[in-house]
Write an enzyme that holds these catalytic residues in place. Structure first.
Site, PDB file in Angstrom:
ATOM      1  CE1 TYR A 166     -26.877   1.358 -60.160  1.00  0.00           C
ATOM      2  CE2 TYR A 166     -26.634   0.440 -57.949  1.00  0.00           C
ATOM      3  CZ  TYR A 166     -26.698   1.536 -58.798  1.00  0.00           C
ATOM      4  OH  TYR A 166     -26.579   2.812 -58.283  1.00  0.00           O
ATOM      5  CE  LYS A 170     -24.068   3.885 -61.010  1.00  0.00           C
ATOM      6  NZ  LYS A 170     -23.781   5.288 -61.397  1.00  0.00           N
TER       7      LYS A 170
END
Length: 260
Positions: A166, A170
């Site tokens: 994640y 990002k």
């Protein structure tokens, strides 16, 4: 009157954007969701009128192009603010550190592929689908919701080794934001990566307390998670104030480069 398109509006911060923006009746508020009927039903149940909800999937450029065509009819062919909120984070991998994938190489590969497809490629699909409408606006602001979990200082100081896929995906999104900012600056389009802070979006109270303790290593005065309402109201202040000179930057909901 300002027009807003919120991609990823089915729950959490995205849904809160619909609620908060609708409080100003002069706004035209449009949410994108994979299942628009479910969102529309929730809005009706919550007594939130005058919000348009259209089908739009970050991983489907065709659905986003179709949504943009419908949005054009609702907004006189322009969008003042495009807010890309949708993101993918896996419960299976969020607690794993890099070495936690030893013996789980297929899981690592699959999770990275899904993370990149949604959090990076999906952002590009969404911006590209709506960019023509954004350029037609006098305001021209594109905001991508990011996360403080990409911040090197926070990772180091709070010793956060987990949430690998994640955070990495990002971080790649933040780079994409810079690329758009450089390309579009001459046309007056402002592109911003924005962290919402630690927001209460469904974790257990014990987990929020644990995260608050971890993050106090980075920010000793950190008071803990905030509500979606607090976060969105703070984000909107930052979005309203950001200038073309700041285009491409990664800011927090506090309007600074400190996440908490």
């Amino acid at each position: 009157m300002a027009s807003y398109v919120i991609a990823g509006a089915s729950r959490g911060l995205g849904y809160q954007y619909l609620q908060t923006l609708n409080s100003n009746p002069s706004n035209t508020v449009i949410g994108l969701a994979r299942n628009p009927s479910a969102v529309q039903s929730q809005l009706a149940a919550d007594g939130i009128p005058n919000v348009h909800v259209l089908a739009g999937d970050l991983t489907s450029p065709a659905s986003l192009s179709a949504a943009a065509a419908e949005v054009s009819k609702l907004t006189n062919s322009k969008v003042d603010y495009l807010i890309v909120n949708g993101a993918y984070v896996s419960d299976k991998t969020s607690g794993l550190t890099p070495t936690g994938f030893v013996g789980n190489e297929e899981l690592l590969k699959a999770d990275f592929e899904t993370s990149i497809n949604t959090n990076v490629v999906g952002v590009i699909y969404t911006i590209n689908a709506f960019l023509g409408l954004v350029k037609a606006s006098a305001i021209k602001k594109v905001v991508v919701i990011s996360t403080g979990m990409t911040e090197p200082d926070l990772i180091k100081e709070a010793e956060v080794a987990a949430s690998v896929t994640y955070s990495a995906s990002k971080a790649a999104t933040n780079v994409v934001v810079y690329k758009y900012a450089v390309e579009l600056k001459s046309e007056g389009v402002i592109v911003l990566a924005l962290s919402p802070g630690l927001v209460r979006t469904g974790l257990s109270e014990e987990m929020y307390e644990y995260l608050a303790e971890v993050f106090r290593k980075y920010e000793p005065g950190f008071k803990g998670a905030i509500s979606t309402k607090e976060s969105v109201e703070a984000q909107l202040k930052v979005i309203g104030a950001v200038t073309i000179e700041q285009s491409g930057e990664f800011l927090s909901h506090l309007g600074t480069k400190r996440w908490l």
